[in-house]
Write a protein that holds these residues in place. Structure first.
Motif, PDB file in Angstrom:
ATOM      1  N   PRO A  56      -8.775  10.744-154.904  1.00 60.86           N
ATOM      2  CA  PRO A  56      -8.797  10.544-153.452  1.00 60.86           C
ATOM      3  C   PRO A  56      -9.639   9.337-153.058  1.00 60.86           C
ATOM      4  CG  PRO A  56      -9.160  12.850-153.983  1.00 60.86           C
ATOM      5  CD  PRO A  56      -9.127  12.124-155.285  1.00 60.86           C
ATOM      6  N   LEU A  57     -10.818   9.194-153.730  1.00 60.51           N
ATOM      7  CA  LEU A  57     -11.702   8.077-153.396  1.00 60.51           C
ATOM      8  C   LEU A  57     -10.967   6.752-153.561  1.00 60.51           C
ATOM      9  CD1 LEU A  57     -14.636   8.126-152.527  1.00 60.51           C
ATOM     10  CD2 LEU A  57     -15.253   7.386-154.827  1.00 60.51           C
ATOM     11  N   ARG A  58     -10.231   6.649-154.684  1.00 60.07           N
ATOM     12  CA  ARG A  58      -9.508   5.426-154.978  1.00 60.07           C
ATOM     13  C   ARG A  58      -8.395   5.209-153.950  1.00 60.07           C
ATOM     14  NH1 ARG A  58      -8.865   1.949-159.281  1.00 60.07           N
ATOM     15  NH2 ARG A  58      -6.837   0.930-159.226  1.00 60.07           N
ATOM     16  N   ILE A  59      -7.701   6.305-153.600  1.00 62.30           N
ATOM     17  CA  ILE A  59      -6.618   6.168-152.617  1.00 62.30           C
ATOM     18  C   ILE A  59      -7.181   5.647-151.304  1.00 62.30           C
ATOM     19  CG2 ILE A  59      -4.911   7.414-151.233  1.00 62.30           C
ATOM     20  CD1 ILE A  59      -4.600   9.356-153.502  1.00 62.30           C
ATOM     21  N   TYR A  60      -8.285   6.258-150.840  1.00 61.82           N
ATOM     22  CA  TYR A  60      -8.814   5.879-149.534  1.00 61.82           C
ATOM     23  C   TYR A  60      -9.398   4.472-149.548  1.00 61.82           C
ATOM     24  CZ  TYR A  60      -7.998  10.412-147.529  1.00 61.82           C
ATOM     25  OH  TYR A  60      -7.381  11.522-147.039  1.00 61.82           O
ATOM     26  N   LEU A  61     -10.175   4.154-150.601  1.00 67.90           N
ATOM     27  CA  LEU A  61     -10.889   2.875-150.573  1.00 67.90           C
ATOM     28  C   LEU A  61     -10.011   1.709-151.011  1.00 67.90           C
ATOM     29  CD1 LEU A  61     -14.459   3.833-151.780  1.00 67.90           C
ATOM     30  CD2 LEU A  61     -13.538   3.632-149.478  1.00 67.90           C
ATOM     31  N   ARG A  62      -9.163   1.912-152.031  1.00 66.97           N
ATOM     32  CA  ARG A  62      -8.393   0.787-152.544  1.00 66.97           C
ATOM     33  C   ARG A  62      -7.043   0.626-151.858  1.00 66.97           C
ATOM     34  NH1 ARG A  62      -9.224  -1.429-157.477  1.00 66.97           N
ATOM     35  NH2 ARG A  62      -7.583  -2.830-156.795  1.00 66.97           N
ATOM     36  N   HIS A  63      -6.498   1.705-151.293  1.00 67.89           N
ATOM     37  CA  HIS A  63      -5.141   1.605-150.770  1.00 67.89           C
ATOM     38  C   HIS A  63      -5.054   1.774-149.265  1.00 67.89           C
ATOM     39  CE1 HIS A  63      -3.424   1.327-154.784  1.00 67.89           C
ATOM     40  NE2 HIS A  63      -4.347   2.205-155.136  1.00 67.89           N
ATOM     41  N   ILE A  64      -5.711   2.809-148.729  1.00 71.04           N
ATOM     42  CA  ILE A  64      -5.589   3.018-147.285  1.00 71.04           C
ATOM     43  C   ILE A  64      -6.490   2.052-146.518  1.00 71.04           C
ATOM     44  CG2 ILE A  64      -5.870   4.678-145.414  1.00 71.04           C
ATOM     45  CD1 ILE A  64      -5.005   6.842-147.210  1.00 71.04           C
ATOM     46  N   LEU A  65      -7.740   1.886-146.996  1.00 75.17           N
ATOM     47  CA  LEU A  65      -8.692   1.034-146.265  1.00 75.17           C
ATOM     48  C   LEU A  65      -8.155  -0.382-146.020  1.00 75.17           C
ATOM     49  CD1 LEU A  65     -11.461   1.098-144.950  1.00 75.17           C
ATOM     50  CD2 LEU A  65     -12.453   0.294-147.067  1.00 75.17           C
ATOM     51  N   PRO A  66      -7.619  -1.074-147.056  1.00 77.51           N
ATOM     52  CA  PRO A  66      -7.085  -2.411-146.784  1.00 77.51           C
ATOM     53  C   PRO A  66      -5.957  -2.393-145.759  1.00 77.51           C
ATOM     54  CG  PRO A  66      -7.279  -2.056-149.139  1.00 77.51           C
ATOM     55  CD  PRO A  66      -7.533  -0.741-148.495  1.00 77.51           C
ATOM     56  N   ASN A  67      -5.200  -1.303-145.719  1.00 79.53           N
ATOM     57  CA  ASN A  67      -4.085  -1.251-144.793  1.00 79.53           C
ATOM     58  C   ASN A  67      -4.505  -1.007-143.354  1.00 79.53           C
ATOM     59  OD1 ASN A  67      -1.312  -1.532-145.960  1.00 79.53           O
ATOM     60  ND2 ASN A  67      -2.262  -0.194-147.472  1.00 79.53           N
ATOM     61  N   ILE A  68      -5.676  -0.399-143.152  1.00 78.68           N
ATOM     62  CA  ILE A  68      -6.114  -0.170-141.779  1.00 78.68           C
ATOM     63  C   ILE A  68      -7.245  -1.115-141.395  1.00 78.68           C
ATOM     64  CG2 ILE A  68      -5.462   2.266-141.918  1.00 78.68           C
ATOM     65  CD1 ILE A  68      -8.406   2.944-142.032  1.00 78.68           C
ATOM     66  N   ALA A  69      -7.566  -2.059-142.282  1.00 83.50           N
ATOM     67  CA  ALA A  69      -8.707  -2.943-142.029  1.00 83.50           C
ATOM     68  C   ALA A  69      -8.546  -3.721-140.733  1.00 83.50           C
ATOM     69  CB  ALA A  69      -8.907  -3.894-143.202  1.00 83.50           C
ATOM     70  N   GLY A  70      -7.306  -4.096-140.403  1.00 82.59           N
ATOM     71  CA  GLY A  70      -7.086  -4.886-139.190  1.00 82.59           C
ATOM     72  C   GLY A  70      -7.651  -4.195-137.964  1.00 82.59           C
ATOM     73  N   VAL A  71      -7.308  -2.922-137.809  1.00 82.79           N
ATOM     74  CA  VAL A  71      -7.780  -2.168-136.648  1.00 82.79           C
ATOM     75  C   VAL A  71      -9.299  -2.066-136.660  1.00 82.79           C
ATOM     76  CG1 VAL A  71      -7.662   0.048-135.485  1.00 82.79           C
ATOM     77  CG2 VAL A  71      -5.653  -0.851-136.604  1.00 82.79           C
ATOM     78  N   LEU A  72      -9.859  -1.861-137.852  1.00 83.26           N
ATOM     79  CA  LEU A  72     -11.321  -1.727-137.931  1.00 83.26           C
ATOM     80  C   LEU A  72     -12.010  -3.043-137.587  1.00 83.26           C
ATOM     81  CD1 LEU A  72     -11.768   0.534-141.077  1.00 83.26           C
ATOM     82  CD2 LEU A  72     -11.742   1.151-138.669  1.00 83.26           C
ATOM     83  N   ILE A  73     -11.416  -4.161-138.024  1.00 87.74           N
ATOM     84  CA  ILE A  73     -12.024  -5.460-137.710  1.00 87.74           C
ATOM     85  C   ILE A  73     -12.012  -5.670-136.196  1.00 87.74           C
ATOM     86  CG2 ILE A  73     -11.709  -7.954-137.903  1.00 87.74           C
ATOM     87  CD1 ILE A  73     -10.697  -7.433-140.755  1.00 87.74           C
ATOM     88  N   VAL A  74     -10.896  -5.316-135.568  1.00 90.53           N
ATOM     89  CA  VAL A  74     -10.816  -5.461-134.108  1.00 90.53           C
ATOM     90  C   VAL A  74     -11.890  -4.603-133.446  1.00 90.53           C
ATOM     91  CG1 VAL A  74      -9.407  -4.982-132.103  1.00 90.53           C
ATOM     92  CG2 VAL A  74      -8.382  -6.029-134.099  1.00 90.53           C
TER      93      VAL A  74
END
Lengths: 309, 311
Positions: free
Chosen positions: B215-233
């Motif tokens: 799960p850690l790998r899924i969230y940090l390596r796969h989901i996080l990069p995909n939602i990074a845009g919203v977080l940066i905003v």
């Protein structure tokens, strides 16, 4: 509908319980009040006597239960500075804050909604850009700085308005402008988005095609449908009005609860601080509850959806 | 946008080259002209905002080198002197009630204010993201608890919570930064939770999960990069609100304590000298306004570009 109201009320009570727990916790984390209150040379026996008198030597759960009961009875402790019940000290300041807050709120509605409407109806024109920039600026302008600029201009340079106090209606003008403009910017922005959403709907085109006048179109069709997001943001903005009042009241020496809170924090008059926190939290929670109820009244679709549940 | 249209119309107006003249590459280029995204255009306002922020960051970074005097150096002989360009004796922006050079103090104040706001936003972003992931992953009770905390925070004006904490726990720089870190975490948590939940239903997550990723790998390596845009905003929009919070509290004398100084603290000090020395408070106020305005403009522009929920 009744189930909905009950659920929302339960949720509100739960939030209030959280707030009370929060004040209790930080009150206890902050350490022993007897150590803070008394100078170092007070004998230990005196401190111990006070600790017993205030129940500070009891276990935490018991203290919490007692605290809950006393808060429920409206007993919020004594103000160290005034040696009066904290609740009295706070309630006598409420009218001034209400006067300031309601006037600012009215200003932000009267300014924000027309501005947002104009921007939406004249989309991508100069007017739209002007309205959008004004609203961004209103949001970015720290209200203490705006207050100081107003004092510099109207009190010190032009000598038109009084800079502090609350004696006459004139005293109200600058604080209300300071507090109202920031919220007006946000209200304008949300009104613009909400109205743009509605303007894209087929029924607006139908209404236009029928040849309705602009005012009928706005008041009969656009505004009622754009009301929900606008009401939501108005409910949320109440919090920012209260937050802004802290600063604005201090800048203009307005005798409301915001200034009282800042002074009490400075003197560490904890009973007053917790009373203010609880009162503001309660009023915010009640407001949010009312906003939730207003949805059903504003939008028949939500009402039937709830009845269906 | 315009460039793409130009290219398209130019391509359609050109007389079609005969088949033997056409190289495979040319054909490829032609098709790309239609397919690829229009080149990014930076609106003037956004460029200015970015420049303002960058300049202020550099000013804060090189405060020692840029400041003519130390931020606490007093010169009682030239107290309350107006800026040089208004006929004052010393100082680009005048001096304050202890004869300290306002320009120098401003540089150090910018450093503290930006540092505190940046650290606070970073903390709230990290905390919110972790809690959001936790709520999305564990569901059930954890989810309920996190959402209850989110509701609690959203239903209270944060300045009140901050004041209560500072009142009860006293004030130190570390605690103050921690309080700033509580500002706005609920928005990060709410966004992260929602996006992570919808991402979990997507094919790519199912694929990596089937491959046995933790799960850690899924969230940090796969989901996080995909939602990074919203977080940066969110980060860009949270930053000005933290700047405002910091300066409000410091203005009230409840934030950054002397001898350190921040933009809000300078403004608060200048308040008592409005009648004879307005420049003390106007200079830091203008800087705060520039910071928040630039960050807001930048954040809005980024949101229009990066936030997929708006498309």
């Amino acid at each position: 509908m009744l189930a909905f109201i009950l659920r929302k009320t339960l949720r509100a009570l739960l939030t209030m319980f959280l707030v009370v727990t929060f004040t209790f916790l930080i009150l206890r984390i902050s350490g022993d009040p007897t150590e803070v209150m008394f100078p170092d040379d007070v004998p230990q026996e005196v401190k111990d006597a006070y600790r017993t008198a205030w129940g500070l030597d009891r276990p935490l759960p018991e203290q919490f239960a007692k605290y809950l009961i006393s808060v429920g009875h409206g007993d919020l402790g004594y103000s160290f500075r005034d040696s009066r019940p904290a609740l009295d000290v706070v309630t006598e300041r409420i009218p001034a804050t209400l006067r300031l807050g309601l006037c600012s709120f009215a200003l932000s509605i009267c300014l924000g909604i027309p501005l947002g409407l104009c921007a939406a109806f004249r989309r991508n024109t100069f007017l739209d850009r002007l309205a959008t920039s004004v609203s961004v600026m209103g949001y970015s302008m720290p209200n203490f700085f705006l207050g100081i600029l107003l004092i510099l201009l109207f009190s010190l340079k032009l000598r038109l308005l009084p800079s502090s106090g609350s004696a006459t209606p004139e005293h109200l003008i600058m604080p209300v402008i300071t507090l109202g403009t920031a919220t007006a910017g946000i209200v304008a922005r949300f009104t613009r988005t909400a109205v743009l959403d509605v303007l894209g709907q087929p029924f607006v085109m139908a209404a236009k095609a029928k040849g309705l006048s602009v005012s009928r179109l706005i008041f009969g069709h656009v505004l009622p449908n754009a009301a929900i997001p606008v009401i939501t943001i108005l409910g949320l903005q109440l919090g920012s009005v209260i937050g802004g009042a802290l600063v604005t009241e201090t800048v203009f020496a307005w005798p409301g609860i915001g200034r009282l809170l800042v002074q009490s924090v400075n003197y560490r008059d904890l009973a007053v601080v917790q009373t203010i926190v609880l009162i503001i939290a309660a009023s915010m929670i009640i407001c949010n509850l009312l906003v939730d109820m207003a949805y059903g009244w504003l939008d028949p679709r939500i009402r039937s959806e709830r009845a269906g549940n | 946008m315009n460039k793409a249209i130009d290219a398209a119309s130019a391509a359609s107006m050109n007389v079609a080259p005969s088949a033997d003249e056409r190289s495979p590459f040319a054909q490829h280029d032609d098709a790309d002209n239609f397919r690829c995204k229009p080149p990014v255009r930076y609106p003037l306002l956004v460029v200015i905002s970015a420049l303002v922020l960058a300049t202020l960051f550099l000013c804060g970074l090189f405060a020692e080198q840029l400041a003519p005097t130390g931020y606490a150096t007093q010169d009682l002989a030239s107290r309350l002197s107006p800026p040089v360009w208004l006929g004052g004796k010393s100082g680009l922006l005048g001096t304050d009630f202890l004869g300290r050079d306002i320009f120098s103090r401003l540089l150090y104040a910018v450093r503290i204010s930006l540092l505190v706001a940046f650290a606070g936003t970073l903390i709230s972003c990290t905390m919110g993201t972790i809690l959001g992931f936790l709520a999305a992953h564990r569901k059930g009770w954890t989810d309920e608890m996190v959402m209850m905390l989110v509701d609690f925070q959203a239903s209270m004006p944060f300045v009140l919570i901050a004041l209560a904490i500072l009142a009860f726990l006293g004030n130190s720089l570390g605690l103050f930064v921690a309080v700033m870190g509580l500002n706005g975490w609920e928005r990060f948590a709410r966004f992260t939770r929602g996006l992570a939940r919808s991402a979990s239903a997507r094919g790519y997550v199912a694929a990596v999960r089937a491959m046995g990723a933790s799960p850690l790998r899924i969230y940090l390596r796969h989901i996080l990069p995909n939602i990074a845009g919203v977080l940066i905003v969110q980060f860009t929009l949270n930053f000005p609100s933290t700047v405002l919070l910091e300066s409000s509290l410091s203005f009230l004398g409840l934030g950054i304590q002397p001898p350190l100084t921040s933009l809000g603290a300078m403004l608060g000090e200048g308040r008592n000298y409005l009648i004879n020395a307005w420049w003390i408070s106007v200079a830091p106020g203008t800087v705060i306004f520039c910071v928040t305005l630039s960050a807001c403009i930048l954040g809005d522009w980024l949101r229009d570009r990066l936030d997929p929920t708006l498309r």
